[in-house]
Design a protein around this motif. Sequence first.
Motif, mmCIF file in Angstrom:
data_model
loop_
_atom_site.group_PDB
_atom_site.id
_atom_site.type_symbol
_atom_site.label_atom_id
_atom_site.label_comp_id
_atom_site.label_asym_id
_atom_site.label_seq_id
_atom_site.Cartn_x
_atom_site.Cartn_y
_atom_site.Cartn_z
ATOM 1 N N ASN A 159 -15.075 23.311 -14.593
ATOM 2 C CA ASN A 159 -16.522 23.461 -14.460
ATOM 3 C C ASN A 159 -17.113 22.330 -13.611
ATOM 4 O O ASN A 159 -17.999 21.595 -14.044
ATOM 5 C CB ASN A 159 -17.166 23.477 -15.855
ATOM 6 C CG ASN A 159 -18.627 23.854 -15.808
ATOM 7 O OD1 ASN A 159 -19.073 24.570 -14.912
ATOM 8 N ND2 ASN A 159 -19.390 23.364 -16.776
ATOM 9 N N ASP A 160 -16.617 22.206 -12.393
ATOM 10 C CA ASP A 160 -17.000 21.106 -11.500
ATOM 11 C C ASP A 160 -16.719 21.564 -10.070
ATOM 12 O O ASP A 160 -15.581 21.909 -9.736
ATOM 13 C CB ASP A 160 -16.175 19.861 -11.838
ATOM 14 C CG ASP A 160 -16.629 18.628 -11.091
ATOM 15 O OD1 ASP A 160 -16.646 18.671 -9.849
ATOM 16 O OD2 ASP A 160 -16.931 17.618 -11.738
ATOM 17 N N LEU A 161 -17.742 21.578 -9.237
ATOM 18 C CA LEU A 161 -17.570 22.122 -7.886
ATOM 19 C C LEU A 161 -16.626 21.296 -7.022
ATOM 20 O O LEU A 161 -15.949 21.846 -6.144
ATOM 21 C CB LEU A 161 -18.938 22.260 -7.208
ATOM 22 C CG LEU A 161 -19.818 23.388 -7.738
ATOM 23 C CD1 LEU A 161 -21.184 23.361 -7.090
ATOM 24 C CD2 LEU A 161 -19.153 24.743 -7.529
ATOM 25 N N ALA A 162 -16.558 19.984 -7.232
ATOM 26 C CA ALA A 162 -15.609 19.170 -6.460
ATOM 27 C C ALA A 162 -14.179 19.498 -6.847
ATOM 28 O O ALA A 162 -13.279 19.536 -5.992
ATOM 29 C CB ALA A 162 -15.893 17.681 -6.671
ATOM 30 N N VAL A 163 -13.949 19.737 -8.123
ATOM 31 C CA VAL A 163 -12.621 20.158 -8.587
ATOM 32 C C VAL A 163 -12.280 21.529 -8.012
ATOM 33 O O VAL A 163 -11.179 21.749 -7.491
ATOM 34 C CB VAL A 163 -12.581 20.174 -10.127
ATOM 35 C CG1 VAL A 163 -11.292 20.817 -10.635
ATOM 36 C CG2 VAL A 163 -12.707 18.753 -10.686
ATOM 37 N N ILE A 164 -13.216 22.462 -8.077
ATOM 38 C CA ILE A 164 -12.978 23.807 -7.541
ATOM 39 C C ILE A 164 -12.695 23.748 -6.040
ATOM 40 O O ILE A 164 -11.815 24.452 -5.529
ATOM 41 C CB ILE A 164 -14.179 24.715 -7.830
ATOM 42 C CG1 ILE A 164 -14.329 24.933 -9.340
ATOM 43 C CG2 ILE A 164 -14.034 26.066 -7.122
ATOM 44 C CD1 ILE A 164 -15.629 25.615 -9.736
ATOM 45 N N ALA A 165 -13.432 22.902 -5.315
ATOM 46 C CA ALA A 165 -13.193 22.769 -3.869
ATOM 47 C C ALA A 165 -11.772 22.277 -3.595
ATOM 48 O O ALA A 165 -11.107 22.751 -2.667
ATOM 49 C CB ALA A 165 -14.216 21.820 -3.258
ATOM 50 N N GLY A 166 -11.309 21.331 -4.404
ATOM 51 C CA GLY A 166 -9.929 20.871 -4.246
ATOM 52 C C GLY A 166 -8.937 21.990 -4.487
ATOM 53 O O GLY A 166 -7.979 22.173 -3.714
ATOM 54 N N GLN A 167 -9.163 22.770 -5.535
ATOM 55 C CA GLN A 167 -8.246 23.888 -5.813
ATOM 56 C C GLN A 167 -8.307 24.936 -4.702
ATOM 57 O O GLN A 167 -7.306 25.609 -4.409
ATOM 58 C CB GLN A 167 -8.575 24.564 -7.156
ATOM 59 C CG GLN A 167 -8.983 23.696 -8.320
ATOM 60 C CD GLN A 167 -8.051 22.579 -8.712
ATOM 61 O OE1 GLN A 167 -7.309 22.061 -7.892
ATOM 62 N NE2 GLN A 167 -8.113 22.176 -9.976
ATOM 63 N N GLY A 168 -9.464 25.057 -4.076
ATOM 64 C CA GLY A 168 -9.608 26.039 -3.007
ATOM 65 C C GLY A 168 -8.750 25.767 -1.792
ATOM 66 O O GLY A 168 -8.516 26.666 -0.975
ATOM 67 N N THR A 169 -8.250 24.527 -1.667
ATOM 68 C CA THR A 169 -7.357 24.230 -0.534
ATOM 69 C C THR A 169 -6.063 25.026 -0.623
ATOM 70 O O THR A 169 -5.383 25.209 0.390
ATOM 71 C CB THR A 169 -7.055 22.722 -0.453
ATOM 72 O OG1 THR A 169 -6.374 22.279 -1.640
ATOM 73 C CG2 THR A 169 -8.337 21.913 -0.276
#
Length: 329
Positions: A159-169
């Motif tokens: 539940n954190d957009l910076a974490v999600i952005a990392g996973q999106g790589t």
Amino acid sequence: MSQNPDSTDVSLDTLYRDIIAAHSAIRPAVAVTPMTYSERFSRATGCEIFFKCEHQQHTGSFKYRGAYNKMRLLTPQERARGVVVATSGNHGQAMALAGRLAGVEITVYTPQRTSPYKIEAMRALGATVVTVPGTSLDAEIEASRQAQLQGKPYVSPYNDLAVIAGQGTVGVEMNEQQPGVDVVFAAVGGGGLISGIGAALARLNPGARLIGCWPEHAASLYRSLEAGEIVSVANEPSIAEGVAGGIFPGAVTFGLCQQLIHQSVLVSEAEIHEAMRLVAVDEHWIIEGAAGASLAGALRMARGLAGKRVAVVLCGRNIDWPIFLKAVS
């Protein structure tokens, strides 16, 4: 970028830009994992099967992507205070390594049923581990409460957009390695991985179908999506403990998954065990239950995907050896 954004406030365009920024910023600390064609699984299913090998990422799972991306975005003041984390294991290991490299103290709140192997791995990387009675969601709630009381940043596993952005790589790499895949299978717990992959592929390969895979015994977000709101679900024990647990109220991933997942599939414990066994026999890899769930979903649906280029995300390998042996025997 807020730590716990409202699920209605997320712009896919902004998230995609954050994913692209992370894709270059996390190198070389975060590995580019292989995307491997499987001759045996392709022959058996009639599809072209590619494995995205996140079990070969640092700390043994995709979680290091989000952890490192979040750590790099914290301010010096936030780093100095130390960081609070909630996890059933993989996110804690990832944050512990990111924290050790950055010189940041990490305190991990984890449910009592967390694997002793994962707890020891977190401690070995320098984290302080606090066990919490109850479920993964109970650990999240307590970690969030303690972070607020202590004035420290709280880093959610999803539940954190910076974490999600990392996973999106993961999604960006997949598109670079095998452009134009038709279908992507990924296991879903809190939804951070599949949200990131979906946001990336929605821009880079909009024709791809994204299929979320859940264990029947741990389907909290699945049931919430079905209900149209986040609901409380009683989970049963599952070998895919990395995706077990409830969903934090107002989680940003709920709205993202509503937008990005094209189809969902529930798989049984027996199907997960068999997927893990087949990977061990045919590819000579150890994978954890969550990774087995994504392959189980692909195998369940393979008959209708003949001739398609299919990517299966093997999200991690962190599993106690005796549990793995029992599952594959």
